[in-house]
Design a protein around this motif. Structure first.
Motif, short mmCIF file in Angstrom:
data_model
loop_
_atom_site.label_atom_id
_atom_site.label_comp_id
_atom_site.label_asym_id
_atom_site.label_seq_id
_atom_site.Cartn_x
_atom_site.Cartn_y
_atom_site.Cartn_z
N UNK A 81 0.82 -1.20 0.00
CA UNK A 81 0.00 0.00 0.00
C UNK A 81 0.86 1.27 0.00
N UNK A 82 1.86 1.28 -0.89
CA UNK A 82 2.79 2.40 -1.00
C UNK A 82 2.58 3.09 -2.34
N UNK A 83 2.42 4.40 -2.27
CA UNK A 83 2.35 5.21 -3.48
C UNK A 83 3.49 6.21 -3.46
N UNK A 84 3.90 6.64 -4.63
CA UNK A 84 4.97 7.64 -4.72
C UNK A 84 4.82 8.41 -6.02
N UNK A 85 5.54 9.49 -6.11
CA UNK A 85 5.56 10.32 -7.30
C UNK A 85 6.79 9.95 -8.12
N UNK A 86 6.58 9.35 -9.28
CA UNK A 86 7.69 8.94 -10.15
C UNK A 86 8.05 10.07 -11.10
N UNK A 87 9.33 10.22 -11.39
CA UNK A 87 9.72 11.23 -12.38
C UNK A 87 9.47 10.72 -13.79
N UNK A 88 9.34 11.62 -14.72
CA UNK A 88 9.27 11.29 -16.14
C UNK A 88 10.66 10.82 -16.58
N UNK A 89 10.75 9.69 -17.27
CA UNK A 89 12.03 9.23 -17.82
C UNK A 89 11.76 8.87 -19.29
N UNK A 90 11.69 9.89 -20.15
CA UNK A 90 11.30 9.68 -21.55
C UNK A 90 12.17 8.68 -22.31
N UNK A 91 13.46 8.66 -22.06
CA UNK A 91 14.34 7.75 -22.77
C UNK A 91 13.94 6.29 -22.55
N UNK A 92 13.37 5.98 -21.40
CA UNK A 92 12.92 4.62 -21.09
C UNK A 92 11.42 4.45 -21.33
N UNK A 94 9.11 5.81 -19.54
CA UNK A 94 8.42 5.81 -18.25
C UNK A 94 7.75 7.16 -18.05
N UNK A 95 6.44 7.10 -17.85
CA UNK A 95 5.66 8.32 -17.65
C UNK A 95 5.65 8.66 -16.17
N UNK A 96 5.98 9.90 -15.87
CA UNK A 96 5.94 10.35 -14.49
C UNK A 96 4.52 10.45 -13.98
N UNK A 97 4.41 10.53 -12.66
CA UNK A 97 3.10 10.68 -12.05
C UNK A 97 3.00 9.89 -10.76
N UNK A 98 1.85 9.93 -10.17
CA UNK A 98 1.60 9.23 -8.91
C UNK A 98 1.28 7.77 -9.22
N UNK A 99 2.01 6.87 -8.58
CA UNK A 99 1.83 5.43 -8.80
C UNK A 99 1.75 4.69 -7.48
N UNK A 100 0.95 3.66 -7.47
CA UNK A 100 1.05 2.60 -6.47
C UNK A 100 2.28 1.80 -6.89
N UNK A 105 5.72 -0.91 -11.07
CA UNK A 105 6.53 -2.05 -11.54
C UNK A 105 5.81 -2.77 -12.68
N UNK A 106 4.52 -2.97 -12.52
CA UNK A 106 3.71 -3.66 -13.53
C UNK A 106 3.76 -2.95 -14.89
N UNK A 107 3.55 -1.65 -14.92
CA UNK A 107 3.52 -0.94 -16.20
C UNK A 107 4.90 -0.72 -16.81
N UNK A 108 5.93 -0.65 -15.98
CA UNK A 108 7.24 -0.24 -16.48
C UNK A 108 8.33 -1.30 -16.48
N UNK A 109 8.16 -2.39 -15.73
CA UNK A 109 9.26 -3.35 -15.61
C UNK A 109 8.87 -4.82 -15.76
N UNK A 110 7.77 -5.25 -15.17
CA UNK A 110 7.45 -6.68 -15.15
C UNK A 110 5.96 -6.87 -14.95
N UNK A 111 5.37 -7.71 -15.78
CA UNK A 111 3.95 -8.02 -15.60
C UNK A 111 3.81 -8.92 -14.40
#
Length: 173
Positions: A81-92, A94-100, A105-111
């Motif tokens: 139950x942890x949320x955080x504000x991720x930075x935008x990392x366009x080269x990868x 990865x869209x910035x924003x508030x994430x659980x 991890x699911x959207x950006x690294x591993x299903x």
């Protein structure tokens, strides 16, 4: 008059040829409804491709065990139950924003799919289903819309979300 291809085209050997064929068999003035997977962040795309190839060398039992491991990881991350504000990392990609943390991890690294209201078995089946097919072509929005244009279709409805693009397309007269 009406052709539907939902969550299938990307599992065919040549998705563009399948799209072309379905557009061809749609009658002039008819409607073609289609859904395709969207491309994810670069790390997720690389991991997905690696695991999709690797899972074709394992037994069904090993594949189900892998799906269980992914489900358990997704469940445990969600339970943090942890949320955080991720930075935008366009080269990868990865869209910035508030994430659980689980969804980040699911959207950006591993299903590692987990959805509490779906429960363990359906979440596990979802993880299994992602890596089991040998073909799972993903499209950028531009690639998908270019196919629509290339096959002389007009957009009557278009939908996009993190997981997919879908639409209903009219075949020009």
């Amino acid at each position: 008059d009406f052709v539907v291809c939902v969550q299938v085209i990307m599992h065919t050997e040549y998705a563009e040829k399948t799209f072309s064929h379905l557009a061809d068999v749609t009658a002039a003035g008819g409607e073609f409804a289609c859904y395709v997977y969207s491309k994810k962040a670069l790390p997720r795309e690389l991991v997905d491709d690696y695991f999709r190839k690797a899972t074709h060398e394992v037994s069904s039992e090993e594949m189900w065990a892998f799906a269980e491991q992914l489900t358990e990881l997704g469940k445990r991350l969600s339970e943090l139950n942890v949320s955080f504000e991720a930075p935008d990392i366009p080269l990868l990609g990865i869209k910035g924003g508030r994430y659980d943390i689980q969804r980040f991890i699911y959207w950006n690294f591993l299903k590692c799919f987990w959805k509490e209201d779906w429960g363990y078995d359906l979440s596990r089946s979802t993880n299994y289903d992602w890596y089991a097919p040998s073909n799972a072509r993903r499209f950028s929005k531009e690639e998908f819309l270019q196919m629509v244009k290339d096959y002389r279709l007009e957009i009557s409805f278009f939908h996009q979300e993190e997981a997919c693009y879908s639409g209903r397309f009219l075949k020009k007269q």
